[in-house]
Design a protein around this motif. Sequence first.
Motif, PDB file in Angstrom:
ATOM      1  N   ASP A 194       0.855  -1.196   0.000  1.00 18.00           N
ATOM      2  CA  ASP A 194       0.000   0.000   0.000  1.00 18.00           C
ATOM      3  C   ASP A 194       0.892   1.248   0.000  1.00 18.00           C
ATOM      4  N   PRO A 195       1.215   1.774  -1.187  1.00 19.11           N
ATOM      5  CA  PRO A 195       2.157   2.902  -1.294  1.00 19.11           C
ATOM      6  C   PRO A 195       1.648   4.218  -0.686  1.00 19.11           C
ATOM      7  N   THR A 196       0.386   4.257  -0.212  1.00 21.65           N
ATOM      8  CA  THR A 196      -0.124   5.504   0.386  1.00 21.65           C
ATOM      9  C   THR A 196       0.345   5.673   1.835  1.00 21.65           C
ATOM     10  N   VAL A 197       0.857   4.587   2.459  1.00 21.23           N
ATOM     11  CA  VAL A 197       1.272   4.688   3.863  1.00 21.23           C
ATOM     12  C   VAL A 197       2.772   5.014   3.969  1.00 21.23           C
ATOM     13  N   HIS A 198       3.084   5.923   4.873  1.00 16.99           N
ATOM     14  CA  HIS A 198       4.477   6.336   5.091  1.00 16.99           C
ATOM     15  C   HIS A 198       4.721   6.478   6.594  1.00 16.99           C
ATOM     16  N   LEU A 199       5.948   6.166   7.020  1.00 14.22           N
ATOM     17  CA  LEU A 199       6.332   6.355   8.425  1.00 14.22           C
ATOM     18  C   LEU A 199       7.453   7.391   8.465  1.00 14.22           C
ATOM     19  N   GLY A 200       7.206   8.507   9.137  1.00 13.61           N
ATOM     20  CA  GLY A 200       8.218   9.559   9.268  1.00 13.61           C
ATOM     21  C   GLY A 200       8.801   9.550  10.671  1.00 13.61           C
ATOM     22  N   ILE A 201      10.124   9.378  10.762  1.00 15.60           N
ATOM     23  CA  ILE A 201      10.812   9.416  12.067  1.00 15.60           C
ATOM     24  C   ILE A 201      11.373  10.827  12.228  1.00 15.60           C
ATOM     25  N   ILE A 202      11.026  11.489  13.318  1.00 13.50           N
ATOM     26  CA  ILE A 202      11.418  12.884  13.461  1.00 13.50           C
ATOM     27  C   ILE A 202      11.897  13.184  14.884  1.00 13.50           C
ATOM     28  N   GLY A 203      13.075  13.796  14.990  1.00 12.32           N
ATOM     29  CA  GLY A 203      13.609  14.120  16.313  1.00 12.32           C
ATOM     30  C   GLY A 203      15.102  14.365  16.264  1.00 12.32           C
ATOM     31  N   PRO A 204      15.655  14.889  17.359  1.00 10.79           N
ATOM     32  CA  PRO A 204      17.075  15.250  17.382  1.00 10.79           C
ATOM     33  C   PRO A 204      18.008  14.039  17.424  1.00 10.79           C
ATOM     34  N   ALA A 205      19.211  14.203  16.862  1.00 10.34           N
ATOM     35  CA  ALA A 205      20.227  13.136  16.857  1.00 10.34           C
ATOM     36  C   ALA A 205      20.919  13.108  18.221  1.00 10.34           C
ATOM     37  N   VAL A 206      20.273  12.497  19.197  1.00 10.25           N
ATOM     38  CA  VAL A 206      20.801  12.480  20.571  1.00 10.25           C
ATOM     39  C   VAL A 206      22.085  11.647  20.648  1.00 10.25           C
ATOM     40  N   ASP A 207      22.060  10.490  19.986  1.00  9.88           N
ATOM     41  CA  ASP A 207      23.223   9.595  19.974  1.00  9.88           C
ATOM     42  C   ASP A 207      23.745   9.536  18.525  1.00  9.88           C
ATOM     43  N   PRO A 208      24.854  10.236  18.218  1.00  9.06           N
ATOM     44  CA  PRO A 208      25.331  10.349  16.823  1.00  9.06           C
ATOM     45  C   PRO A 208      25.617   9.004  16.161  1.00  9.06           C
ATOM     46  N   LEU A 209      26.191   8.075  16.929  1.00  7.19           N
ATOM     47  CA  LEU A 209      26.531   6.756  16.383  1.00  7.19           C
ATOM     48  C   LEU A 209      25.259   6.007  15.982  1.00  7.19           C
ATOM     49  N   PHE A 210      24.278   6.034  16.888  1.00  9.14           N
ATOM     50  CA  PHE A 210      23.010   5.347  16.624  1.00  9.14           C
ATOM     51  C   PHE A 210      22.258   6.035  15.485  1.00  9.14           C
ATOM     52  N   THR A 211      22.365   7.364  15.403  1.00  8.25           N
ATOM     53  CA  THR A 211      21.698   8.118  14.328  1.00  8.25           C
ATOM     54  C   THR A 211      22.202   7.640  12.957  1.00  8.25           C
ATOM     55  N   SER A 212      23.526   7.388  12.847  1.00  4.15           N
ATOM     56  CA  SER A 212      24.096   6.876  11.579  1.00  4.15           C
ATOM     57  C   SER A 212      23.480   5.519  11.231  1.00  4.15           C
ATOM     58  N   GLU A 213      23.288   4.700  12.249  1.00  5.87           N
ATOM     59  CA  GLU A 213      22.681   3.375  12.062  1.00  5.87           C
ATOM     60  C   GLU A 213      21.248   3.528  11.520  1.00  5.87           C
ATOM     61  N   VAL A 214      20.508   4.473  12.116  1.00  2.00           N
ATOM     62  CA  VAL A 214      19.121   4.728  11.690  1.00  2.00           C
ATOM     63  C   VAL A 214      19.118   5.216  10.230  1.00  2.00           C
ATOM     64  N   GLU A 215      20.013   6.150   9.915  1.00  2.27           N
ATOM     65  CA  GLU A 215      20.082   6.694   8.544  1.00  2.27           C
ATOM     66  C   GLU A 215      20.321   5.579   7.520  1.00  2.27           C
ATOM     67  N   GLU A 216      21.252   4.679   7.859  1.00  2.37           N
ATOM     68  CA  GLU A 216      21.583   3.577   6.942  1.00  2.37           C
ATOM     69  C   GLU A 216      20.387   2.652   6.715  1.00  2.37           C
ATOM     70  N   ARG A 217      19.703   2.297   7.821  1.00  5.29           N
ATOM     71  CA  ARG A 217      18.560   1.375   7.719  1.00  5.29           C
ATOM     72  C   ARG A 217      17.423   2.005   6.921  1.00  5.29           C
ATOM     73  N   VAL A 218      17.174   3.291   7.189  1.00  2.00           N
ATOM     74  CA  VAL A 218      16.055   3.980   6.545  1.00  2.00           C
ATOM     75  C   VAL A 218      16.272   4.101   5.024  1.00  2.00           C
ATOM     76  N   LYS A 219      17.521   4.296   4.618  1.00  2.00           N
ATOM     77  CA  LYS A 219      17.855   4.380   3.180  1.00  2.00           C
ATOM     78  C   LYS A 219      17.376   3.135   2.429  1.00  2.00           C
ATOM     79  N   ARG A 220      17.433   1.997   3.112  1.00  2.00           N
ATOM     80  CA  ARG A 220      17.082   0.725   2.466  1.00  2.00           C
ATOM     81  C   ARG A 220      15.641   0.304   2.751  1.00  2.00           C
ATOM     82  N   ALA A 221      14.844   1.236   3.318  1.00  2.00           N
ATOM     83  CA  ALA A 221      13.476   0.877   3.710  1.00  2.00           C
ATOM     84  C   ALA A 221      12.449   1.774   3.011  1.00  2.00           C
ATOM     85  N   PRO A 222      11.891   1.309   1.883  1.00  5.30           N
ATOM     86  CA  PRO A 222      10.876   2.105   1.182  1.00  5.30           C
ATOM     87  C   PRO A 222       9.704   2.428   2.124  1.00  5.30           C
ATOM     88  N   GLY A 223       9.206   3.662   2.029  1.00  7.51           N
ATOM     89  CA  GLY A 223       8.048   4.054   2.849  1.00  7.51           C
ATOM     90  C   GLY A 223       8.412   4.600   4.213  1.00  7.51           C
TER      91      GLY A 223
END
Length: 341
Positions: A194-223
């Motif tokens: 269902d391409p109409t659904v999207h999940l937006g993660i929004i908030g400050p990069a509290v933990d820089p190392l973990f933020t990089s991990e999130v960025e990498e995973r999200v790049k490979r996750a459509p929607g």
Amino acid sequence: MRLLLLACLRAQTGNATTAARIRDHLHAAGHICVLKDAFMYESAAEIANLTSSDKFDAALAIHLYKGGRLLQGSRIPFGIIFGGTDVNEDIKCKEKRQVMGAVLERARFAVAFTVEMKELAAAEWPDARKKIYVQSQGIKTAPSQTFDWYRFLQNAGIPAGSGPVHLFLLVCGLRRVKDPLYLVEAFSEWHRKDPTVHLGIIGPAVDPLFTSEVEERVKRAPGVLLLPELSQPELHAALRSCLALVNSSSSEGMSAAILEAMDLEVPVLARNIPGNAAIIKHKETGLLFSTPQEFVALSKSLMNDPILEKEIVTRAKEYVEKHHSWEGERKTYQSLVQGLQ
């Protein structure tokens, strides 16, 4: 009185929001309240020098470990406000538990957001039970009147003109305990169907190392999208236009984002953990999920059942107005601070 308020002041985190509210309450009572970021100080000695050189009469700290440890051996009276992860997580570590116990012993009072939080602390430190007060977070929302939802979607790369958009917003500081990746795989799979659904993660990069991990995973996750931070009024406006607020934390004290969504009459889908279950009654004031698959199933039922959605947001709004009054919170802190004189 001249008061020092120590808290983790990273922008848009729950503790920072709570600290700003408490400061406003104390200013309204005629006190001077100075906010300082607990992360800027290494030791209790530094804070002792600060309280002496800047002539503070008393202090408050949010989070029994992160803020409280800096008040060890303090020469001025102080009170503590539990943060959530202190009594939920840090209590499991022997060294931190000893520090927190010593701080609590010296504190004139402590504030817990929920009865459950008070009971956790009182079970560990029975002598402190009488000085722990329960005051839930007071909530006040003020959405921006000039926020442009369509531009927001456009900037996020979501095609808004071609049909319906169902955006779920996960609002959190990017750190492990908030577990923003918990739903990513299941959501992406749903988006493929269902391409109409999207999940937006929004908030400050509290933990820089973990933020990089999130960025990498999200790049490979459509929607699934990692969205730029918004100011509080813009965030409240964005919440009003989204389909639901999502909380997937593995541990919470009391989520201000959940309460703000309830106040804005936005449905809440939250992970079934004690901190969330303390403020959400399943299918009454929100929806609680225990697995990513259950999240998807509940989201679908919310999208397909406007009556359920209306009932949930109406009851949630009533709950916030009754139990999370901003005025009630103001009275409590103004009265507790009198005990520091």
